[in-house]
Scaffold this motif. Structure first.
Motif, mmCIF file in Angstrom:
data_model
loop_
_atom_site.group_PDB
_atom_site.id
_atom_site.type_symbol
_atom_site.label_atom_id
_atom_site.label_comp_id
_atom_site.label_asym_id
_atom_site.label_seq_id
_atom_site.Cartn_x
_atom_site.Cartn_y
_atom_site.Cartn_z
ATOM 1 N N LEU A 34 0.982 -1.139 0.047
ATOM 2 C CA LEU A 34 -0.044 -0.034 0.209
ATOM 3 C C LEU A 34 0.910 1.308 0.076
ATOM 4 C CD1 LEU A 34 -2.667 -1.003 2.706
ATOM 5 C CD2 LEU A 34 -2.887 -0.957 0.253
ATOM 6 N N GLY A 35 1.885 1.389 0.934
ATOM 7 C CA GLY A 35 2.800 2.504 0.927
ATOM 8 C C GLY A 35 3.800 2.752 -0.296
ATOM 9 N N GLY A 36 3.994 1.379 -1.038
ATOM 10 C CA GLY A 36 4.674 1.585 -2.105
ATOM 11 C C GLY A 36 3.964 2.143 -3.243
ATOM 12 N N LEU A 37 2.463 1.854 -3.282
ATOM 13 C CA LEU A 37 1.687 2.044 -4.388
ATOM 14 C C LEU A 37 1.454 3.750 -4.097
ATOM 15 C CD1 LEU A 37 0.303 1.170 -6.573
ATOM 16 C CD2 LEU A 37 -1.932 0.649 -5.120
ATOM 17 N N ALA A 38 1.244 4.000 -2.771
ATOM 18 C CA ALA A 38 0.983 5.537 -2.314
ATOM 19 C C ALA A 38 2.107 6.442 -2.755
ATOM 20 C CB ALA A 38 0.482 5.640 -0.991
ATOM 21 N N ARG A 39 3.406 5.750 -2.411
ATOM 22 C CA ARG A 39 4.498 6.553 -2.754
ATOM 23 C C ARG A 39 4.719 6.935 -4.248
ATOM 24 N NH1 ARG A 39 8.429 8.770 -3.915
ATOM 25 N NH2 ARG A 39 10.477 8.565 -3.272
ATOM 26 N N SER A 40 4.307 5.872 -5.213
ATOM 27 C CA SER A 40 4.553 6.228 -6.534
ATOM 28 C C SER A 40 3.402 7.081 -7.212
ATOM 29 C CB SER A 40 5.128 5.030 -7.322
ATOM 30 O OG SER A 40 4.495 3.800 -6.808
ATOM 31 N N ARG A 41 1.993 6.754 -6.650
ATOM 32 C CA ARG A 41 0.880 7.062 -7.268
ATOM 33 C C ARG A 41 0.212 8.023 -6.587
ATOM 34 N NH1 ARG A 41 0.367 3.122 -11.757
ATOM 35 N NH2 ARG A 41 2.605 3.100 -12.188
ATOM 36 N N GLY A 42 0.313 8.539 -5.321
ATOM 37 C CA GLY A 42 -0.495 9.006 -4.215
ATOM 38 C C GLY A 42 -0.309 10.467 -4.226
ATOM 39 N N PRO A 43 -1.205 11.099 -3.325
ATOM 40 C CA PRO A 43 -1.210 12.658 -3.448
ATOM 41 C C PRO A 43 0.033 13.071 -3.117
ATOM 42 C CG PRO A 43 -2.840 11.711 -1.991
ATOM 43 C CD PRO A 43 -2.213 10.676 -2.693
ATOM 44 N N ARG A 44 0.723 14.293 -3.145
ATOM 45 C CA ARG A 44 1.676 14.927 -2.548
ATOM 46 C C ARG A 44 1.974 14.745 -1.220
ATOM 47 N NH1 ARG A 44 5.056 19.384 -5.536
ATOM 48 N NH2 ARG A 44 3.970 18.429 -7.177
ATOM 49 N N TRP A 45 1.299 15.219 -0.577
ATOM 50 C CA TRP A 45 1.383 14.946 0.997
ATOM 51 C C TRP A 45 1.547 13.725 1.412
ATOM 52 C CZ3 TRP A 45 -1.958 12.248 3.930
ATOM 53 C CH2 TRP A 45 -3.099 11.874 3.347
ATOM 54 N N LEU A 46 0.809 13.049 0.718
ATOM 55 C CA LEU A 46 1.276 11.400 1.230
ATOM 56 C C LEU A 46 2.409 10.923 0.853
ATOM 57 C CD1 LEU A 46 -0.452 9.258 2.798
ATOM 58 C CD2 LEU A 46 -1.243 8.437 0.534
ATOM 59 N N ARG A 47 2.892 11.253 -0.253
ATOM 60 C CA ARG A 47 4.378 10.744 -0.570
ATOM 61 C C ARG A 47 5.478 11.331 0.432
ATOM 62 N NH1 ARG A 47 4.719 11.734 -7.072
ATOM 63 N NH2 ARG A 47 2.403 11.275 -7.574
ATOM 64 N N TRP A 48 5.370 12.453 0.699
ATOM 65 C CA TRP A 48 6.161 13.274 1.778
ATOM 66 C C TRP A 48 6.099 12.443 2.887
ATOM 67 C CZ3 TRP A 48 10.442 15.290 0.243
ATOM 68 C CH2 TRP A 48 10.212 16.125 -1.083
ATOM 69 N N LEU A 49 5.029 12.143 3.250
ATOM 70 C CA LEU A 49 4.899 11.612 4.669
ATOM 71 C C LEU A 49 5.633 10.092 4.504
ATOM 72 C CD1 LEU A 49 2.992 12.295 7.235
ATOM 73 C CD2 LEU A 49 1.424 10.521 6.660
ATOM 74 N N ILE A 50 5.357 9.268 3.406
ATOM 75 C CA ILE A 50 6.092 8.087 3.353
ATOM 76 C C ILE A 50 7.560 8.273 3.209
ATOM 77 C CG2 ILE A 50 6.089 5.933 1.706
ATOM 78 C CD1 ILE A 50 3.089 6.527 1.234
ATOM 79 N N VAL A 51 7.785 9.209 2.550
ATOM 80 C CA VAL A 51 9.396 9.663 2.340
ATOM 81 C C VAL A 51 9.938 9.653 3.898
ATOM 82 C CG1 VAL A 51 11.155 11.022 1.582
ATOM 83 C CG2 VAL A 51 9.254 10.459 0.049
ATOM 84 N N GLY A 52 9.378 10.667 4.522
ATOM 85 C CA GLY A 52 9.528 10.816 5.784
ATOM 86 C C GLY A 52 9.843 9.304 6.947
ATOM 87 N N TYR A 53 9.012 8.778 6.648
ATOM 88 C CA TYR A 53 8.582 7.434 7.303
ATOM 89 C C TYR A 53 9.874 6.450 7.135
ATOM 90 C CZ TYR A 53 6.979 2.833 8.851
ATOM 91 O OH TYR A 53 6.697 1.681 9.345
ATOM 92 N N VAL A 54 10.195 6.234 5.768
ATOM 93 C CA VAL A 54 11.229 5.471 5.307
ATOM 94 C C VAL A 54 12.613 6.103 5.670
ATOM 95 C CG1 VAL A 54 12.440 4.673 3.038
ATOM 96 C CG2 VAL A 54 10.040 4.835 3.131
ATOM 97 N N GLU A 55 12.615 7.355 5.803
ATOM 98 C CA GLU A 55 14.023 7.861 6.217
ATOM 99 C C GLU A 55 14.096 7.555 7.675
ATOM 100 O OE1 GLU A 55 16.461 9.137 4.757
ATOM 101 O OE2 GLU A 55 15.419 9.160 2.884
ATOM 102 N N LEU A 56 13.162 7.460 8.504
ATOM 103 C CA LEU A 56 13.169 7.150 9.996
ATOM 104 C C LEU A 56 13.616 5.767 10.033
ATOM 105 C CD1 LEU A 56 9.988 8.542 11.918
ATOM 106 C CD2 LEU A 56 12.674 9.212 12.078
ATOM 107 N N VAL A 57 13.138 5.073 9.287
ATOM 108 C CA VAL A 57 13.536 3.387 9.451
ATOM 109 C C VAL A 57 14.901 3.401 8.946
ATOM 110 C CG1 VAL A 57 12.938 1.183 8.416
ATOM 111 C CG2 VAL A 57 11.028 2.767 9.308
ATOM 112 N N ARG A 58 15.072 3.863 7.986
ATOM 113 C CA ARG A 58 16.538 3.462 7.402
ATOM 114 C C ARG A 58 17.613 4.548 7.852
ATOM 115 N NH1 ARG A 58 16.545 4.264 1.003
ATOM 116 N NH2 ARG A 58 16.046 6.411 1.730
ATOM 117 N N GLY A 59 17.357 5.427 8.635
ATOM 118 C CA GLY A 59 18.453 6.152 8.981
ATOM 119 C C GLY A 59 18.603 5.934 10.636
ATOM 120 N N LEU A 60 17.890 5.510 11.449
ATOM 121 C CA LEU A 60 17.962 5.568 12.846
ATOM 122 C C LEU A 60 18.625 3.834 12.807
ATOM 123 C CD1 LEU A 60 15.076 6.969 14.479
ATOM 124 C CD2 LEU A 60 17.224 8.060 13.807
#
Ligand SMILES: Nc1ncnc2c1ncn2[C@@H]1O[C@H](COP(=O)(O)OP(=O)(O)OP(=O)(O)O)[C@@H](O)[C@H]1O
Ligand SMILES: [Mg+2]
Lengths: 213, 307
Positions: A34-60
């Motif tokens: 669901l997240g990957g789909l929203a990340r490539s096709r979803g509205p802009r705000w949702l994309r940013w939210l998901i980018v932030g989430y992935v950064e948290l997971v990957r960065g910490l």
């Protein structure tokens, strides 16, 4: 088999490890799709939210994430059991990785594919379902295999907050027995599990051999 | 070939009517105020230098890309520029246009995860509601008529470029279109495979198919097209009967384009009168010509892959 200690404890640990990994992978794949789909096709705000989430997971660091969940949240009166905190973390972490795998899989499909199906009159949904998705999934098989193995190995970290998975029991036994023998049992367990998963991934990849270019 | 391809006709005599269309990508105007008509059964070849906007123009026709202003009538459906219409075309209209219009791409774009027959049968099943068995049967017939009966169960990656492009043509024809759009159908092919694809296109022309054909094959355009339109510098610089435009271009821009193309084709040809007629007199392609086209093809392919 008598090798000087009770192996049934280890067996329980192994079962719990598999349960945690399977549950974590299952939840992560659904949310990741669901997240990957929203990340490539979803509205802009949702994309940013998901980018932030992935950064948290990957960065910490993983331990930091886990400790915040288990110890940090007590500050707000949220007392999670080791198992609950551990499982939530497995899902939290796995979803981040799964999102990236799905996103890369979808965006890796040549844009000409979507053009061709659109030009044939397929709807957006049909194009995605019948043309883009199958190709994306085929590209995702190797990274998904790695991901499942990673999740299985991640369960060992939960030993730190006291989840009685296989490492937890191994450590208990190791303190009053010959440690190397105990650890070798764990080695055997992980090797068998992960090699099986690896073979399974290779098999699925082979089944989709049209994807090899 | 294509004995079973039915060429539909709509009441109006005009298949495509492009009226002062302007297309931009961001701030950049790709072409402005372009007008072009395609009659039923007419074959219009679109030629011009790389980057002129030929692909973009034919992609506007089946709405793969929107345009800013002007309008396009396609097989009775009206498309308007995004600046002029409040709402984009309805889903139903897009579906009708794309169903009635077949498109063939430079890079084939076959679906790699499906066998050849399923590539051809997919859209009739999903879009027209044909039963799976019937669609596959029709796909087989089409593939047979184009000489690919032995390849129906193969996967695209096992086919040569020429075979892939012929499958792509079948895939478009399976929707029984009344208009075919070709975007440099032979540019990605090895020189020795060009002929089989041109043969298939010629067979369609003989069946009376209406076509817009972007091509760098000047000889072929001269041969099969009724009309040639030359696109350069964001405009259609010359439109007219194929032989007239190619043999005796009127505008300077068209002359310079043709002379460059023909020069590249045959450096030894009489450069002072670089007309198609002279080219045909020279006839047989020279070694240099083959090489030039080969390098051009490789460059194109590299660009394609980069994207
Ligand atoms: N999606 C896009 N976004 C931005 N610019 C684009 C896009 N597609 C094409 N262009 C630009 O529009 C111009 C026209 O491109 P187009 O592909 O239509 O040219 P062409 O005449 O088909 O050339 P060629 O013979 O190389 O295929 C080019 O300069 C190209 O860079
Ligand atoms: Mg082009």
């Amino acid at each position: 088999m008598n090798i000087g200690f009770d192996t049934s404890q280890m067996l329980h640990g192994a079962v719990l490890t598999v349960e945690l990994a399977a549950g974590g992978v299952g939840v992560s794949l659904v949310l990741g799709a669901l997240g990957g789909l929203a990340r490539s096709r979803g509205p802009r705000w949702l994309r940013w939210l998901i980018v932030g989430y992935v950064e948290l997971v990957r960065g910490l660091p993983q331990i930091l994430q886990l400790f915040i969940l288990y110890f940090g949240l007590t500050q707000f009166g949220i007392n999670l059991s080791p198992f609950t905190a551990g499982f939530i973390w497995m899902c939290f972490y796995g979803t981040g990785y799964a999102i990236e795998i799905f996103r890369a899989g979808i965006s890796g499909v040549h844009p000409g594919q979507l053009e061709a199906s659109t030009a044939l009159g397929l709807s957006r949904f049909q194009s995605f379902r019948r043309v883009v998705l199958p190709q994306a999934v085929a590209r995702m098989v190797p990274p998904l295999t790695t991901f499942v193995i990673l999740e299985l190995k991640n369960t060992t970290l939960l030993y730190i907050i006291g989840v009685p998975e296989i490492m937890y029991h191994a450590n208990l036994l190791a303190s009053n027995s010959q440690p190397l023998n105990i650890y070798l049992i764990a080695v055997g367990f992980y090797l068998v599990m992960n090699m099986t998963l690896g073979r399974l991934g290779a098999y699925v990849e082979h089944k989709m051999s049209w994807a090899k270019s | 070939m294509f004995s079973d391809v039915m060429v539909n006709s709509t009441p109006s005599d005009i298949a495509v009517d492009i009226r002062s269309v302007t297309k931009k990508f961001g701030e950049r105007t790709i072409f402005g105020d372009v007008s072009l008509q395609v009659r039923q059964g007419e074959v219009v070849a679109l030629i011009g230098p790389s980057g002129a906007g030929k692909s973009t123009l034919i992609r506007c026709v089946n709405c793969l890309t929107p345009f800013e202003s002007g309008s396009i009538m396609v097989l009775g459906h009206e498309l308007h520029g995004t600046n002029e219409a409040k709402r984009g075309p309805s889903r139903e209209m897009l579906k009708s246009i794309r169903t009635e219009t077949g498109m063939v791409f430079q890079s084939f774009n076959l679906f790699p995860h499906m066998s050849v027959v399923d590539n051809v049968a997919l859209a009739p099943v999903l879009v027209l509601g044909t039963s799976r068995e019937e669609a596959r049967e029709q796909a087989r017939e089409l593939l047979c008529s184009i000489g690919l009966s032995h390849r129906v169960d193969a996967y695209p990656r096992h086919l040569s470029g020429g075979e892939q492009q012929r499958v792509a043509i079948c895939r478009a024809l399976a929707m029984k279109p009344s208009l075919m759009l070709f975007d440099e159908p032979t540019s990605a092919l090895d020189p020795e495979l060009v002929g089989e694809v041109l043969g298939a296109i010629r067979a369609l022309v003989d069946r009376g198919m209406t076509m817009m054909l972007v091509t760098h094959e000047m000889m072929f355009a001269r041969d099969v097209a009724d009309t040639v339109a030359v696109m350069a510098d964001g405009a259609l610089v010359e439109i007219g009967p194929a032989r007239q435009v190619l043999d005796d271009p009127q505008t300077d821009r068209c002359k310079s384009f043709l002379s460059r193309v023909l020069q590249q084709k045959a450096p030894s040809a009489n450069t002072s009168a670089p007309s198609m007629g002279a080219q045909i007199a020279a006839d047989a392609p020279t070694q240099e010509h083959e090489q030039a086209r080969d390098t051009d093809r490789k460059r194109k392919h590299a660009e394609e892959v980069e994207r």
